[in-house]
Write a protein that holds these residues in place. Structure first.
Motif, PDB file in Angstrom:
ATOM      1  N   VAL A  94    -111.070-116.566  47.491  1.00 33.45           N
ATOM      2  CA  VAL A  94    -110.385-115.457  46.837  1.00 33.45           C
ATOM      3  C   VAL A  94    -111.277-114.950  45.706  1.00 33.45           C
ATOM      4  CG1 VAL A  94    -108.288-114.657  45.713  1.00 33.45           C
ATOM      5  CG2 VAL A  94    -108.175-116.561  47.342  1.00 33.45           C
ATOM      6  N   PHE A  95    -111.645-113.677  45.778  1.00 31.89           N
ATOM      7  CA  PHE A  95    -112.460-113.036  44.750  1.00 31.89           C
ATOM      8  C   PHE A  95    -111.522-112.345  43.761  1.00 31.89           C
ATOM      9  CE2 PHE A  95    -115.176-113.604  48.342  1.00 31.89           C
ATOM     10  CZ  PHE A  95    -116.440-113.852  47.819  1.00 31.89           C
ATOM     11  N   PHE A  96    -111.656-112.699  42.494  1.00 33.62           N
ATOM     12  CA  PHE A  96    -110.764-112.181  41.458  1.00 33.62           C
ATOM     13  C   PHE A  96    -111.488-111.242  40.505  1.00 33.62           C
ATOM     14  CE2 PHE A  96    -108.065-115.775  42.566  1.00 33.62           C
ATOM     15  CZ  PHE A  96    -106.783-115.277  42.353  1.00 33.62           C
ATOM     16  N   ASP A  97    -110.937-110.050  40.358  1.00 27.91           N
ATOM     17  CA  ASP A  97    -111.253-109.232  39.197  1.00 27.91           C
ATOM     18  C   ASP A  97    -110.698-109.957  37.970  1.00 27.91           C
ATOM     19  OD1 ASP A  97    -111.852-106.804  37.652  1.00 27.91           O
ATOM     20  OD2 ASP A  97    -109.676-106.544  37.622  1.00 27.91           O
ATOM     21  N   TYR A  98    -111.132-109.553  36.783  1.00 32.86           N
ATOM     22  CA  TYR A  98    -110.673-110.250  35.575  1.00 32.86           C
ATOM     23  C   TYR A  98    -109.772-109.379  34.701  1.00 32.86           C
ATOM     24  CZ  TYR A  98    -110.758-112.961  31.257  1.00 32.86           C
ATOM     25  OH  TYR A  98    -110.390-113.662  30.130  1.00 32.86           O
ATOM     26  N   ASP A  99    -110.330-108.345  34.070  1.00 31.79           N
ATOM     27  CA  ASP A  99    -109.530-107.495  33.185  1.00 31.79           C
ATOM     28  C   ASP A  99    -108.512-106.699  33.997  1.00 31.79           C
ATOM     29  OD1 ASP A  99    -110.755-108.201  30.740  1.00 31.79           O
ATOM     30  OD2 ASP A  99    -112.443-106.881  31.178  1.00 31.79           O
ATOM     31  N   GLY A 100    -107.250-106.799  33.609  1.00 30.58           N
ATOM     32  CA  GLY A 100    -106.190-106.106  34.328  1.00 30.58           C
ATOM     33  C   GLY A 100    -105.643-106.884  35.505  1.00 30.58           C
ATOM     34  N   THR A 101    -106.244-108.033  35.788  1.00 36.83           N
ATOM     35  CA  THR A 101    -105.799-108.882  36.894  1.00 36.83           C
ATOM     36  C   THR A 101    -105.396-110.260  36.379  1.00 36.83           C
ATOM     37  OG1 THR A 101    -107.233-107.712  38.455  1.00 36.83           O
ATOM     38  CG2 THR A 101    -106.491-109.925  39.092  1.00 36.83           C
TER      39      THR A 101
ATOM     40  N   PHE B 270    -114.981-115.444  40.469  1.00 34.06           N
ATOM     41  CA  PHE B 270    -114.813-114.423  39.435  1.00 34.06           C
ATOM     42  C   PHE B 270    -115.788-113.291  39.746  1.00 34.06           C
ATOM     43  CE2 PHE B 270    -116.127-112.590  35.410  1.00 34.06           C
ATOM     44  CZ  PHE B 270    -115.077-112.717  34.511  1.00 34.06           C
ATOM     45  N   LEU B 271    -115.278-112.048  39.852  1.00 30.83           N
ATOM     46  CA  LEU B 271    -116.123-110.894  40.178  1.00 30.83           C
ATOM     47  C   LEU B 271    -115.684-109.715  39.319  1.00 30.83           C
ATOM     48  CD1 LEU B 271    -118.302-109.528  41.880  1.00 30.83           C
ATOM     49  CD2 LEU B 271    -116.583-109.149  43.661  1.00 30.83           C
ATOM     50  N   SER B 272    -116.474-109.398  38.292  1.00 29.76           N
ATOM     51  CA  SER B 272    -116.055-108.416  37.293  1.00 29.76           C
ATOM     52  C   SER B 272    -117.195-107.476  36.930  1.00 29.76           C
ATOM     53  CB  SER B 272    -115.571-109.151  36.034  1.00 29.76           C
ATOM     54  OG  SER B 272    -115.360-108.258  34.959  1.00 29.76           O
TER      55      SER B 272
ATOM     56  N   TRP C  55    -118.550-103.373  45.057  1.00 24.77           N
ATOM     57  CA  TRP C  55    -118.550-103.681  46.486  1.00 24.77           C
ATOM     58  C   TRP C  55    -119.942-104.062  46.972  1.00 24.77           C
ATOM     59  CZ3 TRP C  55    -121.497-100.937  50.001  1.00 24.77           C
ATOM     60  CH2 TRP C  55    -121.933 -99.662  49.625  1.00 24.77           C
ATOM     61  N   GLN C  56    -120.976-103.509  46.341  1.00 23.90           N
ATOM     62  CA  GLN C  56    -122.346-103.880  46.694  1.00 23.90           C
ATOM     63  C   GLN C  56    -122.674-105.288  46.199  1.00 23.90           C
ATOM     64  OE1 GLN C  56    -123.975-100.348  44.753  1.00 23.90           O
ATOM     65  NE2 GLN C  56    -124.747 -99.633  46.736  1.00 23.90           N
ATOM     66  N   ILE C  57    -122.128-105.642  45.040  1.00 19.93           N
ATOM     67  CA  ILE C  57    -122.313-107.006  44.536  1.00 19.93           C
ATOM     68  C   ILE C  57    -121.662-107.999  45.492  1.00 19.93           C
ATOM     69  CG2 ILE C  57    -121.771-108.595  42.651  1.00 19.93           C
ATOM     70  CD1 ILE C  57    -121.875-106.165  40.755  1.00 19.93           C
ATOM     71  N   TYR C  58    -120.452-107.660  45.947  1.00 20.69           N
ATOM     72  CA  TYR C  58    -119.781-108.536  46.913  1.00 20.69           C
ATOM     73  C   TYR C  58    -120.672-108.776  48.130  1.00 20.69           C
ATOM     74  CZ  TYR C  58    -116.826-109.964  50.782  1.00 20.69           C
ATOM     75  OH  TYR C  58    -116.332-110.624  51.882  1.00 20.69           O
TER      76      TYR C  58
END
Length: 225
Positions: free
Chosen positions: A5-12, A113-115, A150-153
């Protein structure tokens, strides 16, 4: 349960306005004092609309006429004030966010963590909230200068076990899912608009609901019932 599971941080996971709101207003006041901006007030909603952007993208959209050296100075001032507020204990995760991460981890999920934040912001926040041990990977835009989320992913996804799933609150997060052809959990309690989450497979209104959404979606390719 397995998978990643890839999670955004701020706002998530993190309710950024406790730090970003005061820091933004202080930095803008300095721009006014220095003659770079006209006096005005900002609602929390307007300020929150910039969350999730990289600093360069935020300033290019917000005040494109500012010289780079000036917006970089303002951006650094925002970061310093947010750092000070975090150290003073003003930061807040969304209720139940950490327990949700712990639950998914215990069930066998790999968490990443992906932000669009900076590396120092990532490191300070993971330490402040004791989250570092929950994430197998922690990536930010600063690690991949010039790339969209999305490119980082695409650069990192092969490192982690499948199936994959993205969780976030902004269009940057939805784009990860669309380009990666993976399910997307959209967080309506964050800072994005309904349009930004229009292609979410599941919408959640609180952080604890994410765990159930992940369980429901794990193993399902994007768009499958």
């Amino acid at each position: 349960m397995g998978g990643t599971v890839f999670f955004d941080y701020d706002g998530t996971l993190h309710d950024s306005m406790h730090l970003y709101g005061p820091a933004f207003r202080r930095a803008y006041a300095a721009l006014v004092t220095d003659g770079w901006a006209a006096p005005r007030t900002f609602s929390d909603e307007e300020i929150a609309s910039w969350l999730g952007y990289s600093p360069a993208a935020m300033w290019a959209s917000f005040m494109p006429e500012l010289p780079e050296a000036i917006w970089q100075r303002a951006s650094a001032a925002i970061g310093e004030e947010m750092r000070r507020l975090l150290a003073a204990g003003a930061g807040r995760l969304y209720p139940g966010a950490k327990a949700m991460l712990e639950s998914l981890r215990e069930e066998g999920c790999t968490l990443v963590f992906l932000s669009n934040c900076s590396g120092s912001y990532r490191d300070e926040h993971l330490a402040a909230f004791g989250l570092g041990g929950l994430f197998t990977g922690a990536w930010c835009a600063e690690d991949f200068e010039g790339l969209e989320k999305w490119q980082i992913y695409r650069q990192i996804c092969a490192r982690y076990p499948k199936p994959h799933l993205m969780v976030g609150d902004r269009h940057h997060d939805q784009e990860v899912a669309v380009h990666g052809n993976i399910p997307f959990v959209g967080c309506t309690y964050g800072f994005g608009t309904a349009d930004e989450l229009s292609r979410a497979d599941v919408l959640v209104s609180t952080a604890p609901e994410i765990a159930g959404a992940v369980r429901a979606l794990t193993g399902k390719p994007r768009g499958h019932p």
